[in-house]
Design a protein around this motif. Structure first.
Motif, PDB file in Angstrom:
ATOM      1  N   UNK A   1       0.812  -1.213   0.000  1.00  0.00           N
ATOM      2  CA  UNK A   1       0.000   0.000   0.000  1.00  0.00           C
ATOM      3  C   UNK A   1       0.843   1.258   0.000  1.00  0.00           C
ATOM      4  N   UNK A   2       1.926   1.253   0.777  1.00  0.00           N
ATOM      5  CA  UNK A   2       2.822   2.408   0.821  1.00  0.00           C
ATOM      6  C   UNK A   2       3.502   2.588  -0.535  1.00  0.00           C
ATOM      7  N   UNK A   3       3.993   1.486  -1.101  1.00  0.00           N
ATOM      8  CA  UNK A   3       4.674   1.556  -2.400  1.00  0.00           C
ATOM      9  C   UNK A   3       3.754   2.053  -3.510  1.00  0.00           C
ATOM     10  N   UNK A   4       2.495   1.719  -3.429  1.00  0.00           N
ATOM     11  CA  UNK A   4       1.522   2.138  -4.455  1.00  0.00           C
ATOM     12  C   UNK A   4       0.815   3.433  -4.082  1.00  0.00           C
TER      13      UNK A   4
ATOM     14  N   UNK B   1      -3.476   1.229   2.823  1.00  0.00           N
ATOM     15  CA  UNK B   1      -2.642   1.567   3.982  1.00  0.00           C
ATOM     16  C   UNK B   1      -3.491   1.535   5.250  1.00  0.00           C
ATOM     17  N   UNK B   2      -4.638   2.193   5.235  1.00  0.00           N
ATOM     18  CA  UNK B   2      -5.503   2.219   6.425  1.00  0.00           C
ATOM     19  C   UNK B   2      -5.995   0.819   6.773  1.00  0.00           C
ATOM     20  N   UNK B   3      -6.404   0.065   5.758  1.00  0.00           N
ATOM     21  CA  UNK B   3      -6.879  -1.301   5.984  1.00  0.00           C
ATOM     22  C   UNK B   3      -5.762  -2.153   6.593  1.00  0.00           C
ATOM     23  N   UNK B   4      -4.563  -2.039   6.044  1.00  0.00           N
ATOM     24  CA  UNK B   4      -3.430  -2.842   6.529  1.00  0.00           C
ATOM     25  C   UNK B   4      -3.044  -2.478   7.956  1.00  0.00           C
ATOM     26  N   UNK B   5      -3.014  -1.183   8.261  1.00  0.00           N
ATOM     27  CA  UNK B   5      -2.685  -0.780   9.630  1.00  0.00           C
ATOM     28  C   UNK B   5      -3.707  -1.333  10.621  1.00  0.00           C
ATOM     29  N   UNK B   6      -4.990  -1.274  10.265  1.00  0.00           N
ATOM     30  CA  UNK B   6      -6.022  -1.848  11.135  1.00  0.00           C
ATOM     31  C   UNK B   6      -5.840  -3.345  11.301  1.00  0.00           C
ATOM     32  N   UNK B   7      -5.569  -4.031  10.177  1.00  0.00           N
ATOM     33  CA  UNK B   7      -5.372  -5.483  10.230  1.00  0.00           C
ATOM     34  C   UNK B   7      -4.143  -5.850  11.061  1.00  0.00           C
TER      35      UNK B   7
END
Length: 178
Positions: A116-119, A125-131
């Motif tokens: 997410x950061x690379x793209x 990014x928000x979804x990944x941080x929550x996960x």
């Protein structure tokens, strides 16, 4: 226990129809219904939208917890922490035997964050941080470690730390002189 099969049958829809309408394979829908595989967040949302029911209801959360989660805008970190632990316990996910598997989930979510950061994909990014937070909360319970105590301890270590930011990264005072 999720309500995927129950809702589908109440609406008199076949697995084939769900697959055709949502783009999710029949095989995967069957696995979700039998709880052999857990849908990803996007899939829960897609299926909840398809069935016109709240995601929390479809996931099979108890009514009290559904109401609790619906108030997440006002929930503290500690309340969210407890709701996540309850969710994981209801699914028999918390066990010291699962530590290695849960750690792999943490690293999987870290990989999704990196993507997410690379793209520059803010949604991912928000979804990944929550996960990542969810997987860490479950892992900490598997390890019988209080994650909030870990966070408090880490803050106690850094709160009076001196140093400076170099290229966007904080460098401790003692490391500046090496």
């Amino acid at each position: 226990m999720n309500r995927l099969r129950q809702v589908r049958k109440q609406k008199e829809i076949t697995i084939k129809e769900v697959a055709e309408d949502t783009g999710i394979s029949e095989n995967l829908i069957g696995k979700y219904e039998r709880e052999e595989r857990e849908p990803r967040r996007e899939t829960w949302i897609k299926l909840a939208d398809y069935y016109c029911v709240p995601v929390a209801y479809l996931m099979g959360l108890p009514d009290g917890l559904v109401q609790h989660i619906n108030k997440t805008q006002a929930m503290t970190f500690e309340e969210l922490h407890e709701a996540i632990i309850q969710w994981a316990e209801n699914r028999n996910m918390i066990s010291p035997k699962n530590t290695h598997k849960q750690f792999m989930k943490v690293t999987e979510e870290l990989g999704e964050l990196a993507e997410g950061i690379n793209k520059d994909n803010q949604g991912q990014i928000k979804d990944s941080l929550g996960d990542i937070l969810v997987t860490l909360i479950i892992l900490s319970r598997d390890l019988d470690v209080d994650l909030l105590d870990c966070l408090r301890g880490a803050y106690d270590v850094i709160k009076d730390r001196t140093g400076k930011t170099v290229n966007g990264v904080f460098v401790k005072e003692e490391d500046l002189h090496e």
